[in-house]
Design a protein around this motif. Structure first.
Motif, PDB file in Angstrom:
ATOM      1  N   GLY A 130     -23.096  14.235 -10.404  1.00 25.26           N
ATOM      2  CA  GLY A 130     -24.539  14.102 -10.615  1.00 25.26           C
ATOM      3  C   GLY A 130     -25.342  14.617  -9.435  1.00 25.26           C
ATOM      4  N   ILE A 131     -24.659  15.285  -8.482  1.00 23.88           N
ATOM      5  CA  ILE A 131     -25.344  15.564  -7.214  1.00 23.88           C
ATOM      6  C   ILE A 131     -26.393  16.665  -7.279  1.00 23.88           C
ATOM      7  N   ILE A 132     -26.278  17.543  -8.247  1.00 27.69           N
ATOM      8  CA  ILE A 132     -27.267  18.628  -8.286  1.00 27.69           C
ATOM      9  C   ILE A 132     -28.001  18.669  -9.616  1.00 27.69           C
ATOM     10  N   GLY A 133     -29.049  19.433  -9.634  1.00 32.12           N
ATOM     11  CA  GLY A 133     -29.823  19.584 -10.858  1.00 32.12           C
ATOM     12  C   GLY A 133     -29.123  20.536 -11.821  1.00 32.12           C
ATOM     13  N   LYS A 134     -29.910  21.143 -12.668  1.00 30.35           N
ATOM     14  CA  LYS A 134     -29.340  21.996 -13.720  1.00 30.35           C
ATOM     15  C   LYS A 134     -28.682  23.259 -13.153  1.00 30.35           C
ATOM     16  N   TYR A 135     -29.264  23.805 -12.069  1.00 26.84           N
ATOM     17  CA  TYR A 135     -28.763  25.046 -11.470  1.00 26.84           C
ATOM     18  C   TYR A 135     -27.315  24.820 -11.029  1.00 26.84           C
ATOM     19  N   GLY A 136     -26.415  25.568 -11.574  1.00 29.44           N
ATOM     20  CA  GLY A 136     -25.004  25.384 -11.204  1.00 29.44           C
ATOM     21  C   GLY A 136     -24.210  24.733 -12.321  1.00 29.44           C
ATOM     22  N   LYS A 137     -24.849  23.827 -13.047  1.00 33.29           N
ATOM     23  CA  LYS A 137     -24.094  23.141 -14.108  1.00 33.29           C
ATOM     24  C   LYS A 137     -24.081  23.971 -15.380  1.00 33.29           C
ATOM     25  N   GLY A 188     -21.033  37.478 -21.806  1.00 33.31           N
ATOM     26  CA  GLY A 188     -22.072  36.950 -20.938  1.00 33.31           C
ATOM     27  C   GLY A 188     -21.413  36.408 -19.676  1.00 33.31           C
ATOM     28  N   THR A 189     -22.134  36.458 -18.555  1.00 30.46           N
ATOM     29  CA  THR A 189     -21.593  35.970 -17.275  1.00 30.46           C
ATOM     30  C   THR A 189     -22.696  35.275 -16.481  1.00 30.46           C
ATOM     31  N   CYS A 190     -22.289  34.419 -15.565  1.00 30.89           N
ATOM     32  CA  CYS A 190     -23.251  33.893 -14.581  1.00 30.89           C
ATOM     33  C   CYS A 190     -22.516  33.541 -13.292  1.00 30.89           C
ATOM     34  N   TRP A 191     -23.027  34.039 -12.181  1.00 33.14           N
ATOM     35  CA  TRP A 191     -22.508  33.630 -10.873  1.00 33.14           C
ATOM     36  C   TRP A 191     -22.794  32.151 -10.685  1.00 33.14           C
ATOM     37  N   ILE A 192     -21.862  31.394 -10.110  1.00 30.28           N
ATOM     38  CA  ILE A 192     -22.151  30.004  -9.723  1.00 30.28           C
ATOM     39  C   ILE A 192     -21.758  29.850  -8.248  1.00 30.28           C
ATOM     40  N   GLY A 193     -22.790  29.807  -7.406  1.00 28.15           N
ATOM     41  CA  GLY A 193     -22.527  29.723  -5.968  1.00 28.15           C
ATOM     42  C   GLY A 193     -22.832  28.357  -5.398  1.00 28.15           C
ATOM     43  N   THR A 194     -23.291  27.456  -6.261  1.00 22.30           N
ATOM     44  CA  THR A 194     -23.628  26.096  -5.815  1.00 22.30           C
ATOM     45  C   THR A 194     -22.379  25.424  -5.226  1.00 22.30           C
ATOM     46  N   PRO A 195     -22.508  24.763  -4.070  1.00 16.30           N
ATOM     47  CA  PRO A 195     -21.318  24.111  -3.494  1.00 16.30           C
ATOM     48  C   PRO A 195     -20.747  23.042  -4.423  1.00 16.30           C
ATOM     49  N   PHE A 196     -19.438  22.906  -4.444  1.00 17.57           N
ATOM     50  CA  PHE A 196     -18.825  21.958  -5.373  1.00 17.57           C
ATOM     51  C   PHE A 196     -17.815  21.063  -4.655  1.00 17.57           C
ATOM     52  N   VAL A 212     -16.921  22.227 -14.650  1.00 17.85           N
ATOM     53  CA  VAL A 212     -18.118  22.295 -13.816  1.00 17.85           C
ATOM     54  C   VAL A 212     -18.788  20.922 -13.754  1.00 17.85           C
ATOM     55  N   GLU A 213     -18.798  20.248 -14.871  1.00 13.96           N
ATOM     56  CA  GLU A 213     -19.380  18.905 -14.929  1.00 13.96           C
ATOM     57  C   GLU A 213     -18.666  17.993 -13.918  1.00 13.96           C
ATOM     58  N   LYS A 214     -17.325  18.119 -13.890  1.00 10.30           N
ATOM     59  CA  LYS A 214     -16.537  17.261 -12.981  1.00 10.30           C
ATOM     60  C   LYS A 214     -16.783  17.654 -11.523  1.00 10.30           C
ATOM     61  N   GLU A 221      -7.545  19.801  -8.101  1.00 12.29           N
ATOM     62  CA  GLU A 221      -6.782  19.228  -9.223  1.00 12.29           C
ATOM     63  C   GLU A 221      -6.645  20.250 -10.338  1.00 12.29           C
ATOM     64  N   ILE A 222      -7.517  21.261 -10.342  1.00  9.50           N
ATOM     65  CA  ILE A 222      -7.503  22.258 -11.419  1.00  9.50           C
ATOM     66  C   ILE A 222      -6.639  23.463 -11.046  1.00  9.50           C
ATOM     67  N   ILE A 223      -6.781  23.939  -9.831  1.00  8.38           N
ATOM     68  CA  ILE A 223      -5.934  25.050  -9.381  1.00  8.38           C
ATOM     69  C   ILE A 223      -5.282  24.660  -8.050  1.00  8.38           C
ATOM     70  N   LYS A 224      -4.194  25.339  -7.750  1.00 11.28           N
ATOM     71  CA  LYS A 224      -3.536  25.056  -6.468  1.00 11.28           C
ATOM     72  C   LYS A 224      -4.055  26.093  -5.477  1.00 11.28           C
ATOM     73  N   ILE A 225      -4.971  25.675  -4.615  1.00 15.64           N
ATOM     74  CA  ILE A 225      -5.561  26.629  -3.665  1.00 15.64           C
ATOM     75  C   ILE A 225      -4.557  26.929  -2.548  1.00 15.64           C
ATOM     76  N   GLN A 226      -4.366  28.221  -2.316  1.00 14.10           N
ATOM     77  CA  GLN A 226      -3.457  28.635  -1.244  1.00 14.10           C
ATOM     78  C   GLN A 226      -3.934  28.070   0.090  1.00 14.10           C
ATOM     79  N   GLU A 227      -2.984  27.732   0.960  1.00 15.97           N
ATOM     80  CA  GLU A 227      -3.335  27.036   2.199  1.00 15.97           C
ATOM     81  C   GLU A 227      -4.331  27.793   3.099  1.00 15.97           C
ATOM     82  N   ASN A 228      -4.158  29.109   3.187  1.00 20.21           N
ATOM     83  CA  ASN A 228      -5.047  29.886   4.072  1.00 20.21           C
ATOM     84  C   ASN A 228      -6.303  30.373   3.344  1.00 20.21           C
ATOM     85  N   HIS A 229      -6.555  29.839   2.149  1.00 20.17           N
ATOM     86  CA  HIS A 229      -7.717  30.276   1.366  1.00 20.17           C
ATOM     87  C   HIS A 229      -8.785  29.208   1.284  1.00 20.17           C
TER      88      HIS A 229
END
Ligand code: FMN
Length: 267
Positions: free
Chosen positions: A66-73, A111-119, A60-62, A126-134
């Motif tokens: 530095g673009i957003i505040g605490k919300y999301g990180k 414990g859980t938390c939704w993270i909807g902040t744009p990234f 999440v840090e990556k 680089e972390i996952i291979k996103i399917q082309e149509n996704h």
């Protein structure tokens, strides 16, 4: 996977957890969670989505830099990353499914938390291979709560939510009070609670507030669609709990000023 009663109970204890112990979750439990993610039925079954459970704590840090505040990180030992086809209703569908995932995790003592902040999508690639149509849609942080005493809410008064009379127009009949209560306390992005309900003689009509300001429209349009899926999930669980399982129906002619019509439930 937990039965409906357990999910109903989880609605009243769940809260966002933003501080986690470093401990990773066992492989068995991760497999169980993957099974839950793959087997909850959505509102639409023709929209393909995928979940990736990753344990890159610094991710999440990556992704946010530095673009957003605490919300999301939110630094968590694991995350669920969700990607989906971008078809009509995909955001409501994911909100509906993943709120049920979250309620299952809540019952598992996590414990859980939704993270909807744009990234940054490039970093995610680089972390996952996103399917082309996704398209990557959101993340859910999860793990053991840093202070296990703070995992659950102990009382409904701990929910910071709008009063019922701000959300519901029309007369609430006896059986529906508890169902609306489960909907009222649903989580939403920045706790904006965009849902509104109109009760008439035959139906409960469900709406999402419309944003008029260009900036808030840009921020909230997609997030509020996820929120609406979440509230449908709570309604569905509560209706099932009170043995009045009803379908969501899309009707014509129920426009409401300042709102976007979503669906109706026949009473
Ligand atoms: C779609 C969605 C996106 C969210 N995104 C974030 C986020 O990026 N960062 C965060 O700290 N919380 C996020 N939240 C959590 C909300 O802020 C939280 O659910 C709301 O304030 C209500 O509090 P509660 O979950 O403790 O009941 C999100 C919630 C939803 C439903």
């Amino acid at each position: 996977m937990y039965d409906n009663l357990k999910l109903y109970e989880a609605i009243f204890k769940r809260k966002s957890v933003r501080k986690y112990k470093g401990d990773k979750i066992s492989k068995d439990t991760i497999e169980k969670i993957q099974f839950i993610c793959d087997n909850i039925k959505g509102i639409y079954d023709n929209i393909e989505f995928k979940t990736y459970i990753v344990d890159d704590t610094d991710m999440v840090e990556k992704m946010y830099g530095g673009i957003i505040g605490k919300y999301g990180k939110i630094k968590a030992p694991q995350y669920i990353i969700v990607t989906s086809e971008e078809k009509e209703g995909y955001l409501e569908n994911l909100g509906y499914i993943f709120e049920k995932v979250i309620l299952n995790l809540t019952e598992m003592g996590l414990g859980t938390c939704w993270i909807g902040t744009p990234f940054k999508k490039k970093v995610l690639n680089e972390i996952i291979k996103i399917q082309e149509n996704h398209k990557p849609v959101f993340l859910i942080a999860f793990g053991y709560c840093e202070d296990s005493d703070k995992l659950y809410r102990k009382n409904i008064s701990e929910f910071k939510r709008k009063d019922m009379n701000e959300l519901v127009e029309g007369k609430i009949q006896r059986g529906w009070k508890a169902i609306f209560e489960a909907a009222r306390i649903a989580p939403s992005a920045t706790n904006s609670q965009p849902w509104r309900f109109v009760v008439d003689d035959n139906y409960v009509h469900i709406y999402c507030i419309k944003r008029t300001n260009i900036i808030s429209k840009k921020i909230y349009d997609n997030l509020n669609r996820i929120d609406m899926g979440i509230v449908l999930s709570h309604l569905d669980i509560a209706m099932q709990n009170f043995q009045c399982k009803k379908e969501f129906k899309q009707l014509q002619g129920y426009d409401k000023r300042g709102c976007r019509y979503l669906v109706s439930i026949e009473k």
